[in-house]
Write a protein that holds these residues in place. Structure first.
Motif, short mmCIF file in Angstrom:
data_model
loop_
_atom_site.label_atom_id
_atom_site.label_comp_id
_atom_site.label_asym_id
_atom_site.label_seq_id
_atom_site.Cartn_x
_atom_site.Cartn_y
_atom_site.Cartn_z
N UNK A 12 30.42 -18.44 -19.56
CA UNK A 12 29.39 -19.37 -20.03
C UNK A 12 29.79 -19.98 -21.37
N UNK A 13 30.26 -19.17 -22.29
CA UNK A 13 30.65 -19.66 -23.61
C UNK A 13 31.80 -20.66 -23.52
N UNK A 14 32.71 -20.44 -22.57
CA UNK A 14 33.87 -21.32 -22.43
C UNK A 14 33.59 -22.51 -21.50
N UNK A 15 32.48 -22.46 -20.79
CA UNK A 15 32.16 -23.55 -19.86
C UNK A 15 33.02 -23.54 -18.61
N UNK A 16 33.39 -22.34 -18.16
CA UNK A 16 34.18 -22.21 -16.94
C UNK A 16 33.48 -21.27 -15.97
N UNK A 17 33.96 -21.24 -14.76
CA UNK A 17 33.43 -20.38 -13.73
C UNK A 17 33.99 -18.96 -13.88
N UNK A 18 33.22 -17.97 -13.51
CA UNK A 18 33.69 -16.58 -13.54
C UNK A 18 34.95 -16.43 -12.69
N UNK A 19 35.02 -17.13 -11.58
CA UNK A 19 36.20 -17.06 -10.72
C UNK A 19 37.44 -17.57 -11.44
N UNK A 20 37.26 -18.53 -12.31
CA UNK A 20 38.38 -19.04 -13.12
C UNK A 20 38.93 -17.93 -14.00
N UNK A 21 38.04 -17.17 -14.62
CA UNK A 21 38.48 -16.07 -15.47
C UNK A 21 39.21 -15.01 -14.66
N UNK A 22 38.71 -14.72 -13.49
CA UNK A 22 39.39 -13.73 -12.63
C UNK A 22 40.78 -14.23 -12.23
N UNK A 23 40.87 -15.53 -11.96
CA UNK A 23 42.16 -16.12 -11.62
C UNK A 23 43.11 -16.02 -12.82
N UNK A 24 42.63 -16.31 -14.01
CA UNK A 24 43.45 -16.20 -15.21
C UNK A 24 43.90 -14.76 -15.44
N UNK A 25 43.05 -13.82 -15.08
CA UNK A 25 43.45 -12.41 -15.18
C UNK A 25 44.61 -12.12 -14.23
N UNK A 26 44.49 -12.61 -13.00
CA UNK A 26 45.57 -12.38 -12.03
C UNK A 26 46.87 -13.02 -12.50
N UNK A 27 46.78 -14.15 -13.18
CA UNK A 27 47.97 -14.85 -13.69
C UNK A 27 48.42 -14.29 -15.05
N UNK A 28 47.72 -13.28 -15.54
CA UNK A 28 48.03 -12.60 -16.80
C UNK A 28 47.89 -13.51 -18.03
N UNK A 29 46.98 -14.46 -17.93
CA UNK A 29 46.67 -15.32 -19.07
C UNK A 29 45.58 -14.70 -19.94
N UNK A 30 44.80 -13.83 -19.35
CA UNK A 30 43.65 -13.26 -20.03
C UNK A 30 43.44 -11.85 -19.49
N UNK A 31 43.15 -10.92 -20.36
CA UNK A 31 42.92 -9.54 -19.92
C UNK A 31 41.70 -8.97 -20.63
N UNK A 32 40.86 -8.25 -19.90
CA UNK A 32 39.74 -7.57 -20.57
C UNK A 32 40.31 -6.48 -21.48
N UNK A 33 39.60 -6.22 -22.56
CA UNK A 33 40.06 -5.19 -23.49
C UNK A 33 39.45 -3.83 -23.17
N UNK A 34 38.38 -3.85 -22.38
CA UNK A 34 37.70 -2.60 -22.05
C UNK A 34 36.79 -2.84 -20.85
N UNK A 35 36.21 -1.76 -20.38
CA UNK A 35 35.20 -1.85 -19.32
C UNK A 35 34.02 -0.97 -19.70
#
Length: 141
Positions: A12-35
């Motif tokens: 929401x803060x970035x103005x993108x879809x949650x699926x976009x973030x998951x895709x970026x995770x798969x491409x190793x552009x973005x990683x969660x720091x914790x769960x």
């Protein structure tokens, strides 16, 4: 770590879809720091800045592969700004070629439109005839 942004908050803060973030995770552009114990991903506050970097680079025409390379240059202590400049210059050259190609396409389409006689049956349509004859070539009719 118990604080941070959830994937939904970050999206929401970035103005993108949650699926976009998951895709970026798969491409190793973005990683969660914790769960969270519930399994929700948590992102550090700098994740929003990273997402803005990604989106801004995409707006300039950089591919995700090129963005990964730019991000790698940003964190490499031996990298120099000249390396980034060379990549930007290569992107600019690529964009200029695309612009020339699009201008040629616009001229070709304009020529086809000028050759069109709107009142004629489609069997006599210059645009349709040209599309059949061109064999993937660009240029004027």
């Amino acid at each position: 770590m118990t604080s941070g942004l959830t994937i939904g908050q970050l999206a929401k803060a970035a103005g993108v879809n949650v699926q976009t973030l998951r895709y970026y995770e798969r491409r190793r552009l973005l990683q969660p720091t914790d769960r969270r114990p519930s399994g929700y991903r948590l992102y550090a506050n700098d994740a929003l800045q990273r997402l803005r970097f990604i989106k801004n680079a995409q707006a300039l025409g950089f591919t995700l592969k090129e963005i990964v390379e730019l991000l790698d240059l940003e964190v490499r202590s031996t990298a120099r700004c000249g390396e980034v400049q060379r990549r930007a210059e290569a992107k600019l050259a690529h964009v200029k070629v695309k612009v020339r190609d699009l201008q040629a396409l616009a001229r070709a389409l304009g020529g086809l439109i000028r050759a069109c006689r709107a009142g004629r049956p489609t069997a006599e349509c210059a645009i349709l005839k040209s599309l059949k004859e061109r064999k993937g070539q660009s240029g004027l009719p």
